[in-house]
Design a protein around this motif. Structure first.
Motif, PDB file in Angstrom:
ATOM      1  N   CYS A 173       6.743 -12.017  -7.421  1.00 34.14           N
ATOM      2  CA  CYS A 173       6.958 -10.572  -7.355  1.00 34.14           C
ATOM      3  C   CYS A 173       7.831 -10.158  -8.538  1.00 34.14           C
ATOM      4  CB  CYS A 173       7.615 -10.200  -6.027  1.00 34.14           C
ATOM      5  SG  CYS A 173       7.728  -8.418  -5.756  1.00 34.14           S
TER       6      CYS A 173
ATOM      7  N   VAL B 192      11.311 -13.640  -8.008  1.00 34.91           N
ATOM      8  CA  VAL B 192      11.440 -12.237  -7.609  1.00 34.91           C
ATOM      9  C   VAL B 192      12.415 -11.567  -8.574  1.00 34.91           C
ATOM     10  CG1 VAL B 192      12.178 -10.628  -5.812  1.00 34.91           C
ATOM     11  CG2 VAL B 192      10.991 -12.745  -5.177  1.00 34.91           C
TER      12      VAL B 192
ATOM     13  N   ASN C  79       6.796  -5.609  -9.298  1.00 40.22           N
ATOM     14  CA  ASN C  79       8.132  -5.252  -8.816  1.00 40.22           C
ATOM     15  C   ASN C  79       8.632  -3.967  -9.484  1.00 40.22           C
ATOM     16  OD1 ASN C  79      10.476  -5.841  -7.219  1.00 40.22           O
ATOM     17  ND2 ASN C  79      11.532  -6.527  -9.063  1.00 40.22           N
TER      18      ASN C  79
ATOM     19  N   PHE D 113      11.319  -6.129 -14.030  1.00 34.21           N
ATOM     20  CA  PHE D 113      10.385  -5.023 -13.854  1.00 34.21           C
ATOM     21  C   PHE D 113       9.828  -4.645 -15.217  1.00 34.21           C
ATOM     22  CE2 PHE D 113      14.329  -3.097 -15.021  1.00 34.21           C
ATOM     23  CZ  PHE D 113      14.063  -1.874 -15.596  1.00 34.21           C
TER      24      PHE D 113
ATOM     25  N   PRO E 251      13.187  -1.598 -10.634  1.00 37.47           N
ATOM     26  CA  PRO E 251      12.685  -2.669  -9.782  1.00 37.47           C
ATOM     27  C   PRO E 251      12.610  -2.230  -8.327  1.00 37.47           C
ATOM     28  CG  PRO E 251      14.966  -3.095 -10.419  1.00 37.47           C
ATOM     29  CD  PRO E 251      14.522  -1.893 -11.182  1.00 37.47           C
TER      30      PRO E 251
ATOM     31  N   THR F 103       2.408 -11.425  -2.758  1.00 34.53           N
ATOM     32  CA  THR F 103       3.305 -10.349  -3.176  1.00 34.53           C
ATOM     33  C   THR F 103       3.243  -9.184  -2.203  1.00 34.53           C
ATOM     34  OG1 THR F 103       3.152 -10.931  -5.514  1.00 34.53           O
ATOM     35  CG2 THR F 103       3.763  -8.671  -4.999  1.00 34.53           C
TER      36      THR F 103
ATOM     37  N   LYS G  38       6.391  -7.732  -0.042  1.00 36.41           N
ATOM     38  CA  LYS G  38       6.820  -6.337  -0.080  1.00 36.41           C
ATOM     39  C   LYS G  38       6.863  -5.708   1.318  1.00 36.41           C
ATOM     40  CE  LYS G  38       5.151  -5.212  -4.735  1.00 36.41           C
ATOM     41  NZ  LYS G  38       4.212  -4.368  -5.532  1.00 36.41           N
TER      42      LYS G  38
END
Length: 345
Positions: free
Chosen positions: A189, A138, A194, A141, A205, A35, A39
């Motif tokens: 993620c 992905v 996130n 949130f 997010p 992760t 990022k």
């Protein structure tokens, strides 16, 4: 079956079935490291060049997905496949290690995960020849604390989904655990990984989308502008909402793309005169009212969210009969032109 680092993930260490498995996966050192690496990748912004010439003729080929859509792409035909505009949704990716065939879904509801995964896997070309599949998740949130996750099975458009992100992620993990295929997690993620805070302290997010580089299988943060969310943008946006009243799509992802021919074949979806009447009412709302009525995450939406909603309503008002859009109940078919654009067949 879920694998991490080439070994089966020990679900016995989880505190409470799929929810505990999700939290344990998010805390796995390998996935935490992955992760952080994800990022650190600069977000790629996809846009179709306006000018003619070599830059336009040589631009890469991609397949774009809207909410609740899925598509499976072949690296021999496509350079990238991706999606964005995800807040409480999840961008879910499966890649066959042997063939490079990659399927991406923009999942927006727990009740489409089971059938949706079946759709994704059945669209693989000779996918049964290798059951080692790389998986990336992905999106979503921390809209609320995981301790308060809802068991709602509605969609991102339903409007009463406190804790929806956690419910959706948990459902995906639950289904992956139960299946026989070997799902090798590469990126996770989601949720806390996130989540950021905006200037007013609202949770949002970090990433709203991803793209898969087909030649390598690399997954990168991505965003797409209006020019690159094609073909047939408005009709496909309307299908997302209309599909919740069209029972042929109950529990299913929306079909968009033919893997073998590199053509979009947008399956028909019925909408009702009721939606045209609703569109007339909604278009008179203020922007803030649109956000709070039409989104489960009004503080996290992109700046063009309200504009896109209004464009959908205008289309519905102008075309209240779905058969005008899908004559003879046939798909809308688009093929690539020589310069990479799309034309309707």
């Amino acid at each position: 079956m879920i694998f991490v680092n080439g070994a089966p993930f020990d679900t016995d260490t989880s505190s409470s079935k799929e929810n505990g498995t999700l939290l344990a996966l998010m805390n796995h050192p390998t996935l935490v490291s992955a992760t952080k690496s994800f990022k650190a990748i600069p977000e790629r912004k996809f846009k179709i060049p306006e000018e003619s010439g070599p830059e336009r003729s040589e631009k890469c080929k991609w397949v774009y997905l809207f909410q609740r859509e899925y598509a499976t792409a072949d690296p021999a035909l496509v350079d990238f496949i991706g999606t964005d505009e995800a807040t409480t949704c999840v961008s879910f990716t499966i890649r066959n290690r042997k063939s490079g065939i990659t399927s991406v879904a923009h999942m927006d509801s727990p009740n489409i995960v089971d059938n949706g995964l079946n759709q994704m896997l059945s669209s693989f070309i000779d996918h049964c020849s290798d059951d080692n599949l790389d998986v990336h998740m992905v999106g979503s949130f921390e809209d609320v604390s995981p301790d308060h996750g809802s068991d709602s099975s509605g969609s991102e458009s339903d409007g009463n989904l406190d804790g929806y992100s956690f419910s959706l992620c948990s459902k995906i993990i639950e289904i992956l655990i139960m299946r026989e295929e070997k799902f090798h997690f590469q990126t996770l993620c989601v949720l806390a990984h996130n989540t950021r805070r905006d200037s007013e302290g609202n949770a949002c997010p970090i990433f709203n989308g991803l793209a898969v580089e087909m030649s390598t299988g690399s997954v990168i943060p991505a965003s797409f502008d209006t020019t690159s969310r094609c073909p047939d943008e408005i009709v496909r946006r309307i299908r997302v909402t209309a599909s919740y009243e069209d029972h042929q799509w109950d529990g299913k992802l929306l079909e968009t793309y033919n893997t073998r021919t590199d053509r979009f074949e947008i399956a028909p979806c019925r909408w009702t005169w009721r939606q045209e009447r609703i569109a007339r009412r909604l278009r008179d709302l203020s922007d803030s009212e649109v956000l709070h009525i039409c989104s489960t995450s009004p503080s996290a939406e992109a700046p063009d969210f309200v504009t896109n909603e209004r464009r959908k309503w205008e289309y519905l008002i102008q075309h209240p009969d779905w058969k005008e859009t899908f004559p003879m109940e046939q798909p809308r078919v688009f093929e690539r032109t020589a310069d990479g654009d799309w034309k309707m067949c």
